[in-house]
Scaffold this active site. Structure first.
Site, PDB file in Angstrom:
ATOM      1  N   GLU A 127       0.832  -1.214   0.000  1.00 37.32           N
ATOM      2  CA  GLU A 127       0.000   0.000   0.000  1.00 37.32           C
ATOM      3  C   GLU A 127       0.866   1.263   0.000  1.00 37.32           C
ATOM      4  O   GLU A 127       0.384   2.347  -0.346  1.00 37.32           O
ATOM      5  CB  GLU A 127      -0.935   0.017   1.208  1.00 37.32           C
ATOM      6  CG  GLU A 127      -2.117  -0.933   1.103  1.00 37.32           C
ATOM      7  CD  GLU A 127      -3.107  -0.530   0.004  1.00 37.32           C
ATOM      8  OE1 GLU A 127      -3.709   0.536   0.119  1.00 37.32           O
ATOM      9  OE2 GLU A 127      -3.253  -1.290  -0.966  1.00 37.32           O
ATOM     10  N   TYR A 149      -4.152   4.582   6.434  1.00 35.90           N
ATOM     11  CA  TYR A 149      -3.406   3.348   6.748  1.00 35.90           C
ATOM     12  C   TYR A 149      -2.004   3.402   6.150  1.00 35.90           C
ATOM     13  O   TYR A 149      -1.000   3.187   6.831  1.00 35.90           O
ATOM     14  CB  TYR A 149      -4.168   2.134   6.202  1.00 35.90           C
ATOM     15  CG  TYR A 149      -3.363   0.841   6.185  1.00 35.90           C
ATOM     16  CD1 TYR A 149      -3.191   0.091   7.349  1.00 35.90           C
ATOM     17  CD2 TYR A 149      -2.776   0.368   5.006  1.00 35.90           C
ATOM     18  CE1 TYR A 149      -2.456  -1.089   7.335  1.00 35.90           C
ATOM     19  CE2 TYR A 149      -2.043  -0.803   4.984  1.00 35.90           C
ATOM     20  CZ  TYR A 149      -1.881  -1.531   6.150  1.00 35.90           C
ATOM     21  OH  TYR A 149      -1.146  -2.702   6.128  1.00 35.90           O
ATOM     22  N   LYS A 153       1.752   3.548   7.699  1.00 34.30           N
ATOM     23  CA  LYS A 153       2.750   2.517   7.385  1.00 34.30           C
ATOM     24  C   LYS A 153       4.021   3.138   6.803  1.00 34.30           C
ATOM     25  O   LYS A 153       5.110   2.612   6.970  1.00 34.30           O
ATOM     26  CB  LYS A 153       2.160   1.499   6.404  1.00 34.30           C
ATOM     27  CG  LYS A 153       1.210   0.489   7.051  1.00 34.30           C
ATOM     28  CD  LYS A 153       1.964  -0.562   7.867  1.00 34.30           C
ATOM     29  CE  LYS A 153       1.035  -1.630   8.412  1.00 34.30           C
ATOM     30  NZ  LYS A 153       1.717  -2.613   9.260  1.00 34.30           N
TER      31      LYS A 153
HETATM   32  P1  NAP Z   1      -4.807  -8.875  10.895  1.00 36.31           P
HETATM   33  O1  NAP Z   1      -5.298 -10.253  10.619  1.00 36.31           O
HETATM   34  O2  NAP Z   1      -5.766  -7.738  10.832  1.00 36.31           O
HETATM   35  O3  NAP Z   1      -4.104  -8.883  12.326  1.00 36.31           O
HETATM   36  C1  NAP Z   1      -3.737  -7.697  12.973  1.00 36.31           C
HETATM   37  C2  NAP Z   1      -3.285  -7.990  14.391  1.00 36.31           C
HETATM   38  O4  NAP Z   1      -3.003  -6.739  15.057  1.00 36.31           O
HETATM   39  C3  NAP Z   1      -4.348  -8.696  15.257  1.00 36.31           C
HETATM   40  O5  NAP Z   1      -3.725  -9.619  16.101  1.00 36.31           O
HETATM   41  C4  NAP Z   1      -4.920  -7.534  16.076  1.00 36.31           C
HETATM   42  O6  NAP Z   1      -5.468  -7.928  17.312  1.00 36.31           O
HETATM   43  C5  NAP Z   1      -3.651  -6.720  16.308  1.00 36.31           C
HETATM   44  N1  NAP Z   1      -3.947  -5.348  16.740  1.00 36.31           N
HETATM   45  C6  NAP Z   1      -4.750  -4.443  16.140  1.00 36.31           C
HETATM   46  N2  NAP Z   1      -4.771  -3.301  16.832  1.00 36.31           N
HETATM   47  C7  NAP Z   1      -3.978  -3.474  17.907  1.00 36.31           C
HETATM   48  C8  NAP Z   1      -3.609  -2.664  19.010  1.00 36.31           C
HETATM   49  N3  NAP Z   1      -4.070  -1.424  19.164  1.00 36.31           N
HETATM   50  N4  NAP Z   1      -2.759  -3.175  19.927  1.00 36.31           N
HETATM   51  C9  NAP Z   1      -2.289  -4.441  19.816  1.00 36.31           C
HETATM   52  N5  NAP Z   1      -2.615  -5.261  18.797  1.00 36.31           N
HETATM   53  C10 NAP Z   1      -3.443  -4.783  17.856  1.00 36.31           C
HETATM   54  O7  NAP Z   1      -3.607  -8.503   9.888  1.00 36.31           O
HETATM   55  P2  NAP Z   1      -2.653  -9.479   9.034  1.00 36.31           P
HETATM   56  O8  NAP Z   1      -3.268  -9.669   7.695  1.00 36.31           O
HETATM   57  O9  NAP Z   1      -2.258 -10.637   9.852  1.00 36.31           O
HETATM   58  O10 NAP Z   1      -1.404  -8.513   8.799  1.00 36.31           O
HETATM   59  C11 NAP Z   1      -0.311  -8.505   9.715  1.00 36.31           C
HETATM   60  C12 NAP Z   1       0.479  -7.212   9.521  1.00 36.31           C
HETATM   61  O11 NAP Z   1       0.960  -7.144   8.171  1.00 36.31           O
HETATM   62  C13 NAP Z   1      -0.311  -5.940   9.729  1.00 36.31           C
HETATM   63  O12 NAP Z   1       0.570  -4.979  10.274  1.00 36.31           O
HETATM   64  C14 NAP Z   1      -0.714  -5.509   8.314  1.00 36.31           C
HETATM   65  O13 NAP Z   1      -0.924  -4.130   8.266  1.00 36.31           O
HETATM   66  C15 NAP Z   1       0.516  -5.950   7.549  1.00 36.31           C
HETATM   67  N6  NAP Z   1       0.303  -6.314   6.146  1.00 36.31           N
HETATM   68  C16 NAP Z   1      -0.653  -7.205   5.798  1.00 36.31           C
HETATM   69  C17 NAP Z   1      -0.783  -7.590   4.469  1.00 36.31           C
HETATM   70  C18 NAP Z   1      -1.799  -8.610   4.043  1.00 36.31           C
HETATM   71  O14 NAP Z   1      -2.084  -8.678   2.837  1.00 36.31           O
HETATM   72  N7  NAP Z   1      -2.313  -9.424   4.943  1.00 36.31           N
HETATM   73  C19 NAP Z   1       0.099  -7.059   3.496  1.00 36.31           C
HETATM   74  C20 NAP Z   1       1.077  -6.164   3.905  1.00 36.31           C
HETATM   75  C21 NAP Z   1       1.200  -5.806   5.240  1.00 36.31           C
HETATM   76  P3  NAP Z   1      -7.035  -8.338  17.442  1.00 36.31           P
HETATM   77  O15 NAP Z   1      -7.103  -9.769  16.990  1.00 36.31           O
HETATM   78  O16 NAP Z   1      -7.294  -8.154  18.889  1.00 36.31           O
HETATM   79  O17 NAP Z   1      -7.805  -7.420  16.556  1.00 36.31           O
HETATM   80  O1  F7E Z   2      -9.184  -4.561  -0.867  1.00 38.22           O
HETATM   81  C1  F7E Z   2     -11.499  -3.549  -3.535  1.00 38.22           C
HETATM   82  C2  F7E Z   2     -10.909  -2.483  -2.629  1.00 38.22           C
HETATM   83  O2  F7E Z   2      -9.632  -4.664   1.566  1.00 38.22           O
HETATM   84  C3  F7E Z   2      -8.615  -4.937  -2.091  1.00 38.22           C
HETATM   85  C4  F7E Z   2      -4.618  -5.253   3.704  1.00 38.22           C
HETATM   86  O3  F7E Z   2      -4.146  -6.497   4.151  1.00 38.22           O
HETATM   87  O4  F7E Z   2      -3.567  -5.541   1.580  1.00 38.22           O
HETATM   88  C5  F7E Z   2      -4.815  -5.295   2.208  1.00 38.22           C
HETATM   89  O5  F7E Z   2      -5.358  -4.052   1.784  1.00 38.22           O
HETATM   90  C6  F7E Z   2      -9.287  -4.163  -3.221  1.00 38.22           C
HETATM   91  C7  F7E Z   2      -9.433  -2.661  -2.956  1.00 38.22           C
HETATM   92  O6  F7E Z   2      -7.310  -5.157   0.699  1.00 38.22           O
HETATM   93  C8  F7E Z   2     -14.636  -4.530  -2.005  1.00 38.22           C
HETATM   94  O7  F7E Z   2     -11.443  -1.200  -2.954  1.00 38.22           O
HETATM   95  C9  F7E Z   2     -13.949  -3.984  -3.981  1.00 38.22           C
HETATM   96  O8  F7E Z   2      -9.120  -1.951  -4.121  1.00 38.22           O
HETATM   97  O9  F7E Z   2      -9.077  -6.788   0.342  1.00 38.22           O
HETATM   98  P1  F7E Z   2      -8.877  -5.341   0.502  1.00 38.22           P
HETATM   99  P2  F7E Z   2      -6.330  -3.903   0.530  1.00 38.22           P
HETATM  100  O10 F7E Z   2      -7.050  -2.621   0.679  1.00 38.22           O
HETATM  101  O11 F7E Z   2      -5.561  -4.117  -0.735  1.00 38.22           O
HETATM  102  C10 F7E Z   2      -2.546  -4.564   1.845  1.00 38.22           C
HETATM  103  C11 F7E Z   2      -1.289  -5.013   1.151  1.00 38.22           C
HETATM  104  C12 F7E Z   2      -2.388  -4.264   3.272  1.00 38.22           C
HETATM  105  O12 F7E Z   2      -1.300  -3.886   3.726  1.00 38.22           O
HETATM  106  C13 F7E Z   2      -3.615  -4.181   4.105  1.00 38.22           C
HETATM  107  O13 F7E Z   2      -3.297  -4.359   5.489  1.00 38.22           O
HETATM  108  O14 F7E Z   2     -10.616  -4.655  -3.380  1.00 38.22           O
HETATM  109  N1  F7E Z   2     -12.864  -3.945  -3.156  1.00 38.22           N
HETATM  110  N2  F7E Z   2     -15.031  -4.341  -3.292  1.00 38.22           N
HETATM  111  C14 F7E Z   2     -13.271  -4.283  -1.933  1.00 38.22           C
HETATM  112  N3  F7E Z   2     -12.559  -4.394  -0.788  1.00 38.22           N
HETATM  113  C15 F7E Z   2     -13.243  -4.780   0.329  1.00 38.22           C
HETATM  114  N4  F7E Z   2     -12.551  -4.934   1.468  1.00 38.22           N
HETATM  115  N5  F7E Z   2     -14.594  -5.014   0.307  1.00 38.22           N
HETATM  116  C16 F7E Z   2     -15.344  -4.902  -0.828  1.00 38.22           C
HETATM  117  O15 F7E Z   2     -16.540  -5.143  -0.837  1.00 38.22           O
END
Ligand code: NAP
Ligand code: F7E
Length: 350
Positions: A127, A149, A153
């Protein structure tokens, strides 16, 4: 025995990483937030809940973060906790800055003052590239964040580099592109679609509302992506790495494939809804992971089609078991219908 502290162990990546590190013989500590109802379903689902040490901590509370470092005395810190849903960051922009941005400094300060030899992983993100023009993004592509967000980041990315260069902390940014799995939160578009397709197939639901169908993402498999986090911390030098599949697909393609795998026509079930559009959206992401391949030997194995199949199959399997009366750790039955949510993102015509 090596010890690792995972912030955000209850999330998708936290759970997969906990399992990966336990299998490697680590003593695993994880921070969790006190909630009115426990949410350890992912750790239970992977059968690791009883094998991890849990420490209560919140990213807005420095003292709890310091305590987590003191208790775990970690060799490695994986900072995964964040408010990770981009849509919510438009609704809670101040919280995004505090939790997802400043939270990184709070934990780095605790590492610097209590355990400066700990190796540190920061969960950076594709992002960061946001609204930039590059068709394929690598570590040298300029950042142009497009949400509260990603602005938070971006701050986390730089503060990680500053602690690396300024204080000599072994700190890495993993610039991970979207990674998904059956443990993905239900608000993210991939799991929203796989869950809805399964429910529609079984007659539990009729349709699904989506926003921007043309957005393109580079989607990989979370279980493989957490392995790269560990590899980054095993190198001689701390570096930043893009982790991706180098493929890009639209939300429409995801829906089309998910529904067709169940013998359904997506166009009969998907309703596009302007209320689900974001104030700003990232249109195209596709990552060049060649640095990671060269330096840490990481390559993606599961690509788009396999990932969609895996997610749809697992959501179908879960709903079938549920209909037979089986109960097991799982999020979907407790998830509110979107029409019940009043917010900037899910606005209702009233
Ligand atoms: P996730 O499933 O949303 O997990 C986020 C974790 O952060 C959960 O354990 C949540 O706890 C905890 N958390 C949220 N707010 C907090 C706070 N105020 N204090 C302490 N803990 C808190 O996210 P994920 O997909 O595993 O992603 C892990 C990390 O990678 C995140 O930093 C995300 O931004 C980053 N990231 C994700 C992606 C992706 O595609 N998944 C890509 C790039 C970067 P609760 O369970 O209590 O809510
Ligand atoms: O959206 C479109 C939306 O919410 C993907 C996080 O893990 O990856 C994630 O962020 C796309 C966007 O993920 C809906 O507008 C359409 O263009 O699944 P998403 P994200 O925003 O890419 C990055 C790498 C992170 O770091 C983040 O933590 O899909 N979209 N229709 C929708 N998205 C959602 N959520 N819901 C809809 O109905």
């Amino acid at each position: 025995m090596k010890s690792a502290l995972i912030t955000g162990i209850t999330g998708q990546d936290g759970a997969y990483l906990a399992k990966f590190l336990l299998d490697k013989g680590y003593d695993v500590f994880g921070t969790y937030r006190r909630l009115s109802t426990p949410n350890f379903w992912r750790l239970q689902y992977l059968d690791v809940f009883d094998r991890v040490n849990l420490i209560p901590a919140d990213l807005v509370d420095s003292s709890s973060i310091e305590e987590a470092i003191r208790i775990s005395q970690p060799h490695e810190v994986y900072h995964l906790a964040a408010q990770s849903f981009v849509g919510t960051s438009f609704e809670q922009p101040v919280g995004a800055g505090d939790i997802t941005g400043l939270g990184v400094t709070r934990i780095l300060e605790a590492v610097r003052t209590i355990k400066p030899d700990a190796r540190f992983y920061q969960a950076s993100t594709s992002e960061l590239f946001g609204k930039g023009n590059a068709v394929v993004q690598s570590e040298s592509t300029p950042f142009q964040p497009a949400s509260p967000y990603s602005a938070a980041k971006l701050y986390g990315y730089w503060v990680t580099r500053i602690y690396r260069d300024g204080y000599g902390i072994f700190a890495c940014n993993g610039i991970l592109f979207n990674h998904e799995s059956p443990l993905r939160g239900l608000e993210f578009v991939t799991r929203k679609i796989s869950n809805a397709a399964a429910k529609i197939k079984l007659g539990i639901d009729k349709d699904i509302r989506l926003g921007n169908l043309d957005a393109k993402r580079d989607w990989g498999y979370a279980q493989e992506y957490v392995e790269s986090m560990w590899s980054m911390l095993q190198q001689d030098k701390p570096e930043d790495y893009v982790i991706a599949t180098n493929e890009t697909h639209s939300v429409k393609e995801f829906a089309e494939l998910a529904f067709s795998l169940l013998g359904l026509d997506w166009e009969k079930h998907v309703i596009t809804d302007k209320k689900l559009l974001r104030p700003l959206d990232v249109q195209l992401l596709q990552g060049d992971y060649s640095k990671a391949q060269k330096l840490i030997g990481w390559i993606p194995k599961l690509k788009f089609k396999g990932l969609v199949e895996l997610m749809v199959k697992e959501d179908l399997n879960r709903w079938e078991r549920w209909l037979k009366g089986e109960r097991f750790p799982w999020d979907a039955p407790n998830y509110p219908n979107e029409n019940k949510i009043l917010s900037r993102q899910f606005k209702l015509d009233r």
